[in-house]
Enzyme design. Structure first.
Site, mmCIF file in Angstrom:
data_model
loop_
_atom_site.group_PDB
_atom_site.id
_atom_site.type_symbol
_atom_site.label_atom_id
_atom_site.label_comp_id
_atom_site.label_asym_id
_atom_site.label_seq_id
_atom_site.Cartn_x
_atom_site.Cartn_y
_atom_site.Cartn_z
ATOM 1 N N MET A 13 0.841 -1.195 0.000
ATOM 2 C CA MET A 13 0.000 0.000 0.000
ATOM 3 C C MET A 13 0.873 1.241 0.000
ATOM 4 O O MET A 13 1.677 1.444 0.924
ATOM 5 C CB MET A 13 -0.931 -0.004 1.220
ATOM 6 C CG MET A 13 -1.985 -1.100 1.181
ATOM 7 S SD MET A 13 -2.994 -1.213 2.686
ATOM 8 C CE MET A 13 -1.852 -2.075 3.798
ATOM 9 N N CYS A 95 -2.387 -1.498 -9.906
ATOM 10 C CA CYS A 95 -2.589 -0.136 -9.411
ATOM 11 C C CYS A 95 -3.205 0.736 -10.500
ATOM 12 O O CYS A 95 -2.683 0.790 -11.615
ATOM 13 C CB CYS A 95 -1.267 0.459 -8.952
ATOM 14 S SG CYS A 95 -1.406 2.144 -8.310
ATOM 15 N N LYS A 134 0.857 -9.357 -9.199
ATOM 16 C CA LYS A 134 -0.378 -8.945 -8.528
ATOM 17 C C LYS A 134 -1.206 -8.166 -9.531
ATOM 18 O O LYS A 134 -0.741 -7.147 -10.061
ATOM 19 C CB LYS A 134 -0.095 -8.095 -7.286
ATOM 20 C CG LYS A 134 -1.354 -7.760 -6.492
ATOM 21 C CD LYS A 134 -1.012 -7.079 -5.172
ATOM 22 C CE LYS A 134 -2.264 -6.892 -4.320
ATOM 23 N NZ LYS A 134 -3.174 -5.852 -4.866
ATOM 24 N N HIS A 166 -6.467 -9.201 -7.138
ATOM 25 C CA HIS A 166 -7.448 -8.323 -6.500
ATOM 26 C C HIS A 166 -8.753 -8.537 -7.253
ATOM 27 O O HIS A 166 -8.851 -8.246 -8.443
ATOM 28 C CB HIS A 166 -6.993 -6.866 -6.604
ATOM 29 C CG HIS A 166 -7.867 -5.908 -5.857
ATOM 30 N ND1 HIS A 166 -7.403 -4.700 -5.395
ATOM 31 C CD2 HIS A 166 -9.169 -5.963 -5.484
ATOM 32 C CE1 HIS A 166 -8.381 -4.059 -4.777
ATOM 33 N NE2 HIS A 166 -9.463 -4.807 -4.826
ATOM 34 N N GLY A 207 -8.738 -8.111 -1.735
ATOM 35 C CA GLY A 207 -9.884 -7.253 -1.942
ATOM 36 C C GLY A 207 -10.990 -7.510 -0.935
ATOM 37 O O GLY A 207 -11.584 -8.580 -0.918
#
Length: 330
Positions: A13, A95, A134, A166, A207
């Site tokens: 994050m 992202c 990811k 995610h 998520g």
């Protein structure tokens, strides 16, 4: 392909999972896989590597997440990360921020799985540690069935050791990064179907994971579960991770020992030229559900940011907490 058992990870994050956050989280769990903030490949190559990539040895297992779309730059950055001692190198394909869109990486790469494959292959050639990806289940108007399959196949064909998904789409236009974490609907079943179709591949899910009960439920379908904001905002949840993975009963948190350790760590950081708030900002949510938690947060939010603040501020904040009054730490 690397061998994995079930894993629990704290999500990467930006502005949150820095080295101080990871040091703190490691005091709560020995087994969780910790991730850096995303580091752009160019920054790893040309920037202040000690500041960007340095970490405490106690953080292991710890993964470096890289952002970029140039295979050779990513390979060089991965090699630098491996030399620093990271246990895993992860490629960000999820992202949705303006920054990654301007650089055509992050979630933008969901549209170009062939580039993802080239990046993974280049990194695999340069490092011996696992290289993972990811991603999202898709972006914009993509069909998530075909988009996720294409991304997964490109990653695995290039040698990726794991895929963390995610379970939301990312909308590159019209939603902010914050909205992209909340508005697109979660589709856990899509990730479960991917795992069912590829039982020999490591697939983790991310998520909306808010509790360890959520995590345990996901682990009946996939190999790994990744918790983000919930772990940061209520970090004591991490104290149950080791027991979850071991199938045992969680141990009671030694808060006094934890505060002593973090105060000593903060003192070393201050002596090296840092500020107390660099450490304590990650500890704000520690005592959720206890009497005195509000006063604890007030002290850290106001006093720890002052010039010259030392570890005694953390100890004063802790003294405001009544540990006998826990009501709800979930």
């Amino acid at each position: 392909m690397a061998e994995y058992n079930q894993k629990f990870a704290v999500a990467p994050m930006i502005d949150w999972t820095d080295r101080h956050c990871r040091y703190f989280h490691r005091r709560l769990t020995e087994r969780a896989l910790l991730y850096t903030e995303m580091v752009v490949a160019d920054a790893a190559i040309h920037g202040d590597r000690s500041r960007l990539l340095g970490f405490d040895e106690s953080e292991h297992p710890v993964a470096l997440q890289l952002g970029g779309s140039d295979p050779q730059k990513l390979a060089q950055a991965a090699e630098i990360g491996a030399e620093f001692g990271y246990d895993e190198i992860n490629l960000n394909v999820g992202c949705p921020s303006d920054r990654v869109q301007s650089g055509t990486f992050g979630a933008c790469l969901m549209k170009t799985p062939e580039i993802v494959g080239a990046c993974v292959a280049a990194m695999k050639e340069r490092v011996s540690v696992p290289v993972t990806v990811k991603c999202r289940i898709g972006v914009d108007e993509q069909d998530t069935q075909t988009a996720l399959d294409a991304l997964a196949e490109a990653s695995w064909s290039a040698g990726a050791d794991a895929l963390w998904v995610h379970a939301r789409k990312a909308w590159l236009q019209g939603l902010s990064p914050k909205e992209n974490r909340e508005i697109p609907p979660l589709d856990y079943d899509r990730v479960y179907r991917l795992k069912a179709a590829h039982p020999d591949r490591f697939i983790g899910i991310n998520g909306g994971v808010a509790t360890l009960e959520d995590a345990a439920a996901h682990l009946t379908h996939v190999d790994g579960v990744m918790m983000g904001r919930a772990a940061y905002q209520n970090p004591v949840v991490l104290a149950g991770v080791d027991a979850l993975l071991a199938g045992s009963t969680p141990q009671k948190v030694d808060f006094e020992g934890l505060i002593d350790t973090m105060a000593a760590y903060a003192g070393r950081h201050i002596e090296a030229g840092g500020r107390l708030s660099h450490v304590t900002r990650h500890m704000i949510g520690l005592f959720h559900g206890y009497d005195g938690a509000r006063r604890y947060r007030q002290i850290l939010s106001s006093e720890a940011t002052r010039a010259g603040a030392g570890p005694e501020v953390l100890r004063a904040a802790f003294a405001a907490v009544d540990l006998s009054t826990q009501r709800d730490a979930a």
